[in-house]
Design a protein around this motif. Sequence first.
Motif, PDB file in Angstrom:
ATOM      1  N   GLN A   1     -53.721 -80.439  -2.958  1.00 17.89           N
ATOM      2  CA  GLN A   1     -52.662 -80.034  -2.049  1.00 17.89           C
ATOM      3  C   GLN A   1     -53.222 -79.607  -0.695  1.00 17.89           C
ATOM      4  O   GLN A   1     -52.565 -79.777   0.331  1.00 17.89           O
ATOM      5  N   ALA A   2     -54.430 -79.071  -0.717  1.00 16.29           N
ATOM      6  CA  ALA A   2     -55.046 -78.649   0.549  1.00 16.29           C
ATOM      7  C   ALA A   2     -55.105 -79.818   1.524  1.00 16.29           C
ATOM      8  O   ALA A   2     -54.796 -79.672   2.707  1.00 16.29           O
ATOM      9  N   CYS A   3     -55.505 -80.978   1.039  1.00 15.34           N
ATOM     10  CA  CYS A   3     -55.658 -82.145   1.925  1.00 15.34           C
ATOM     11  C   CYS A   3     -54.331 -82.885   2.107  1.00 15.34           C
ATOM     12  O   CYS A   3     -54.093 -83.477   3.159  1.00 15.34           O
ATOM     13  N   LEU A   4     -53.498 -82.843   1.059  1.00 10.87           N
ATOM     14  CA  LEU A   4     -52.244 -83.591   1.120  1.00 10.87           C
ATOM     15  C   LEU A   4     -51.255 -82.981   2.111  1.00 10.87           C
ATOM     16  O   LEU A   4     -50.245 -83.606   2.435  1.00 10.87           O
ATOM     17  N   GLN A   5     -51.556 -81.779   2.600  1.00 10.70           N
ATOM     18  CA  GLN A   5     -50.730 -81.207   3.672  1.00 10.70           C
ATOM     19  C   GLN A   5     -50.629 -82.192   4.824  1.00 10.70           C
ATOM     20  O   GLN A   5     -49.585 -82.323   5.453  1.00 10.70           O
ATOM     21  N   CYS A   6     -51.746 -82.843   5.113  1.00  9.79           N
ATOM     22  CA  CYS A   6     -51.768 -83.794   6.232  1.00  9.79           C
ATOM     23  C   CYS A   6     -51.791 -85.243   5.745  1.00  9.79           C
ATOM     24  O   CYS A   6     -51.246 -86.126   6.386  1.00  9.79           O
ATOM     25  N   HIS A   7     -52.483 -85.455   4.612  1.00  9.41           N
ATOM     26  CA  HIS A   7     -52.644 -86.834   4.128  1.00  9.41           C
ATOM     27  C   HIS A   7     -51.616 -87.122   3.039  1.00  9.41           C
ATOM     28  O   HIS A   7     -51.961 -87.575   1.947  1.00  9.41           O
ATOM     29  N   GLY A   8     -50.358 -86.852   3.364  1.00  9.25           N
ATOM     30  CA  GLY A   8     -49.298 -86.974   2.366  1.00  9.25           C
ATOM     31  C   GLY A   8     -49.129 -88.378   1.830  1.00  9.25           C
ATOM     32  O   GLY A   8     -48.707 -88.558   0.685  1.00  9.25           O
ATOM     33  N   GLU A   9     -49.484 -89.384   2.611  1.00 12.59           N
ATOM     34  CA  GLU A   9     -49.266 -90.760   2.160  1.00 12.59           C
ATOM     35  C   GLU A   9     -50.105 -91.090   0.928  1.00 12.59           C
ATOM     36  O   GLU A   9     -49.727 -91.919   0.108  1.00 12.59           O
ATOM     37  N   ILE A  10     -51.236 -90.372   0.784  1.00 16.98           N
ATOM     38  CA  ILE A  10     -52.106 -90.638  -0.371  1.00 16.98           C
ATOM     39  C   ILE A  10     -51.478 -90.091  -1.655  1.00 16.98           C
ATOM     40  O   ILE A  10     -51.714 -90.606  -2.740  1.00 16.98           O
ATOM     41  N   ALA A  11     -50.641 -89.072  -1.503  1.00 23.01           N
ATOM     42  CA  ALA A  11     -50.057 -88.427  -2.681  1.00 23.01           C
ATOM     43  C   ALA A  11     -49.188 -89.385  -3.489  1.00 23.01           C
ATOM     44  O   ALA A  11     -49.002 -89.189  -4.685  1.00 23.01           O
ATOM     45  N   ARG A  12     -48.677 -90.422  -2.842  1.00 23.02           N
ATOM     46  CA  ARG A  12     -47.794 -91.344  -3.568  1.00 23.02           C
ATOM     47  C   ARG A  12     -48.524 -92.016  -4.726  1.00 23.02           C
ATOM     48  O   ARG A  12     -47.952 -92.281  -5.768  1.00 23.02           O
ATOM     49  N   ASP A  13     -49.797 -92.328  -4.535  1.00 24.18           N
ATOM     50  CA  ASP A  13     -50.575 -92.955  -5.618  1.00 24.18           C
ATOM     51  C   ASP A  13     -52.046 -92.595  -5.394  1.00 24.18           C
ATOM     52  O   ASP A  13     -52.799 -93.362  -4.785  1.00 24.18           O
ATOM     53  N   ILE A  14     -52.403 -91.436  -5.889  1.00 20.85           N
ATOM     54  CA  ILE A  14     -53.759 -90.934  -5.647  1.00 20.85           C
ATOM     55  C   ILE A  14     -54.808 -91.850  -6.278  1.00 20.85           C
ATOM     56  O   ILE A  14     -55.847 -92.148  -5.680  1.00 20.85           O
ATOM     57  N   SER A  15     -54.521 -92.334  -7.467  1.00 20.57           N
ATOM     58  CA  SER A  15     -55.506 -93.190  -8.148  1.00 20.57           C
ATOM     59  C   SER A  15     -55.772 -94.475  -7.372  1.00 20.57           C
ATOM     60  O   SER A  15     -56.884 -95.008  -7.397  1.00 20.57           O
ATOM     61  N   ALA A  16     -54.735 -94.981  -6.691  1.00 22.45           N
ATOM     62  CA  ALA A  16     -54.941 -96.208  -5.916  1.00 22.45           C
ATOM     63  C   ALA A  16     -55.931 -95.946  -4.782  1.00 22.45           C
ATOM     64  O   ALA A  16     -56.685 -96.838  -4.382  1.00 22.45           O
TER      65      ALA A  16
ATOM     66  N   HIS B   1     -60.170 -93.704  -9.323  1.00 19.62           N
ATOM     67  CA  HIS B   1     -60.550 -92.867 -10.456  1.00 19.62           C
ATOM     68  C   HIS B   1     -59.268 -92.374 -11.124  1.00 19.62           C
ATOM     69  O   HIS B   1     -58.213 -92.309 -10.480  1.00 19.62           O
ATOM     70  N   GLU B   2     -59.422 -92.005 -12.375  1.00 17.98           N
ATOM     71  CA  GLU B   2     -58.267 -91.536 -13.126  1.00 17.98           C
ATOM     72  C   GLU B   2     -57.688 -90.278 -12.467  1.00 17.98           C
ATOM     73  O   GLU B   2     -58.447 -89.398 -12.041  1.00 17.98           O
ATOM     74  N   LEU B   3     -56.379 -90.208 -12.416  1.00 16.42           N
ATOM     75  CA  LEU B   3     -55.721 -89.036 -11.848  1.00 16.42           C
ATOM     76  C   LEU B   3     -56.083 -87.792 -12.665  1.00 16.42           C
ATOM     77  O   LEU B   3     -56.052 -87.821 -13.890  1.00 16.42           O
ATOM     78  N   GLY B   4     -56.458 -86.759 -12.001  1.00 11.35           N
ATOM     79  CA  GLY B   4     -56.835 -85.522 -12.701  1.00 11.35           C
ATOM     80  C   GLY B   4     -58.331 -85.424 -12.938  1.00 11.35           C
ATOM     81  O   GLY B   4     -58.840 -84.339 -13.253  1.00 11.35           O
ATOM     82  N   SER B   5     -59.051 -86.514 -12.798  1.00  9.73           N
ATOM     83  CA  SER B   5     -60.508 -86.451 -12.965  1.00  9.73           C
ATOM     84  C   SER B   5     -61.143 -85.974 -11.663  1.00  9.73           C
ATOM     85  O   SER B   5     -60.505 -85.947 -10.616  1.00  9.73           O
ATOM     86  N   SER B   6     -62.428 -85.615 -11.754  1.00  7.78           N
ATOM     87  CA  SER B   6     -63.127 -85.167 -10.546  1.00  7.78           C
ATOM     88  C   SER B   6     -63.146 -86.248  -9.479  1.00  7.78           C
ATOM     89  O   SER B   6     -63.131 -85.953  -8.284  1.00  7.78           O
TER      90      SER B   6
END
Lengths: 139, 637
Positions: free
Chosen positions: B386-401, B405-410
């Motif tokens: 969430q710290a980064c998604l404040q500005c990079h919200g477009e990535i939040a739609r599909d973080i794994s893409a 890496h698997e969502l939730g993994s390091s």
Amino acid sequence: MNDPVQRSCLRFGWTAVAGFLALGLALEVCHLFKAPFYVDATLRRELWTLAHAHGALLGLTTVVFGLTAERCLPDLGARRTASWLLRAGALLVPLGFFLGGVGNAEGDPSPSILVVPLGAALAFLGILAAAIGAFRKAD
Amino acid sequence: MSLAVYASAVGLAGWRVTSGYEDDFRTPFPHREAPWVTSEACRSCHPDHHASWERTFHRTMTQEASAASVVGAFDGRVVTFWGIRARPVERNGRFLIEYLGPEADTGEGGDEVQRTLEIARTVGSRRYQQYLVQDPEGRADNYYRIPLLWHIEEERWIHLNGAFLGPDDPNYDKHVALWNDNCIFCHNTGPVPGLDNYDELVERRTSGEAVDISSHGQFRSEVTELGIACESCHGPAGEHAERNRDPLRRYALHFTNKDDPTIVHPAKLDGERSVAVCGQCHGQRMPKTNAGIVDWMRTGPTYRAGEDLSEAVRLVWRDTPPPVPESDGFALRFWKDGTPRLTAYEYQGILSSPCYQRGELTCLSCHSMHGGDVFGQLAPEKRTNQACLQCHGEIARDISAHTHHELGSSGSSCYECHMPKAVYGILAIHRSHRIENPDIARDTATDRPNACTSCHLDRSPVWVAERTSEWWGGDLAALARTTSEAPVSMSGWLAGLHAGDPVQRAVAAEASARVDTPLSPRERVFIVPHLLLALFDTYPAVRWFARRSLEDLSRELATAGIDLGLADGADAFDYLADVSEREEAVKGLMRLFRENLPGDLTPPPEGTLLNERFEPDMDEILRLMRMQSTKVIQIGE
């Protein structure tokens, strides 16, 4: 209990005691759940605690006034005036404290706090009238 | 009726009041001219902010020694380093360090106290606590840091020579240092060192005497407040407190929601000045001129919160000329591309970050002095993507893409890839504050620990280059053009651990026990023999990380059914013991490893320099060790 002043004082007084004890319970629930709007706001905690305490105590004072007013103030007109002053004060003081903690700044209560000195003055005048009456009766 | 009159009167008064302060609120106030007043003056109007600051480690950075502030064990047990025996002990509420006779004399007066130092102040309260004593030679206002410190997490006394990043050195008093000309600046509020005899020192030096400020300076130091308090970030608050004794002014501020020009609000400053508030201490710097050093020593730093920091100081960068020309200067405090690799350079990291340069990042985008937990001053959500998604919200739609890496993994954590742990400080490895994309070619060329190989411990830079090129594009051949000494086809982590310089080795040793690596416990056994070898490192701080990782990894493997029996031995390993004692201990651990190694393990991965029986290829490892930089790193804190 034919005295209308006594009846209104007892109604008001016990209702105030019940209401402000309920507020006390609500404050304890805020502590129980660590409600941040209450436990993290030092001034609001203080003001709402004051509202709870003043409301309950002034409610009890109104009950006592109702039970003793006829003896202290035999004149119905004087009794009505003193009763009105006390009840107005008993309502405004806790209300002012409570609203002073709504929308307040960190170090200052909201402007509603100005109701408190007004209420305190009214309550003081009502009780002063009863006190003077008590002296007169004793005379 | 009376209520209505009352309310009208109040309303009218309110309007008069707010309009009466307009000039006051519009007029800029020169903060530096305001007197300092301490946090006590702030408490009555800002009780919640005071309380949220009071719990922080900033407040307890420097304290008078007392039962409440001292966390070390002053229990009378003797602490010995290089034959010098010290006994921390509490007597009648006083905290003392008693230096005893040498061990050889124990039979005849060995416990005789030869010298006693009384702890006057403490420095630090989170990772470790250092102790100050008043000058035993009579200059009572001069405070000195003693060489023993208490490591809070490990609950043990250690020696400064093993806490700072430097090679083994049995010089017991090497890091004894004056507080008044150094620590005072950033660990306190409103510091005035008060150097009293500068002119006399100049005269003595002119007449040929070898004098310096640290050894011969006479200080009359004053601070507004010990520790880092309100006014460090909000500026001197005397005028603010004075003007706001007027309740009408306060309510005028509340009603109009205007900013009070008499105080600094870091969140309302422009980005450059906002980060400078933190940068005044979290960014190593020097006075603008050499003459300014003397002014600092006399009257303290000139910067005040809210001002332009660059007007008051020169920031230290990799290419900043050192005060002593023939030294390595500041270069070793940065990776070769100028990225800071030590703590207290976070400001430089932020200034170098695209998120700051081209975006709106400030320290307050993630940190809060009045919120979150005190370990990092981060709110819970700021510890997540969430710290980064404040500005990079477009990535939040599909973080794994984005991460592959698997969502939730390091591998899907913004922090792990864009702010990897590659910064050394106070016996810990911290996140880099230069926020940028991982780049294996750049990292290999500049000897920087790479985010990918710090997690994929068995993988090589070549493997990383192939994956990253496939996923995010980029120049696959760039890696081949780099000039790395260690082969890029071997595990990058291993190259760092054996061939790196002390900071690389420390970072690699710390990464060894990561629990978020994609390797299963059985696949991580290959790490153990390399950690055992790292216990021979000539830098105690590297051994510190290796020892801790060995213990953590051994316990984790044991939980997974692979009990190598090393955890207790690693725990007992004294990383500051004499070399012969340490060698014996490591040999014992190696023996245990050989004896307890299960026979059914799959062979170690290729490129990890172990044979099928997990025995290290010492020829190859020694070849790597010879690549270690010969430049001595000597870094305090």
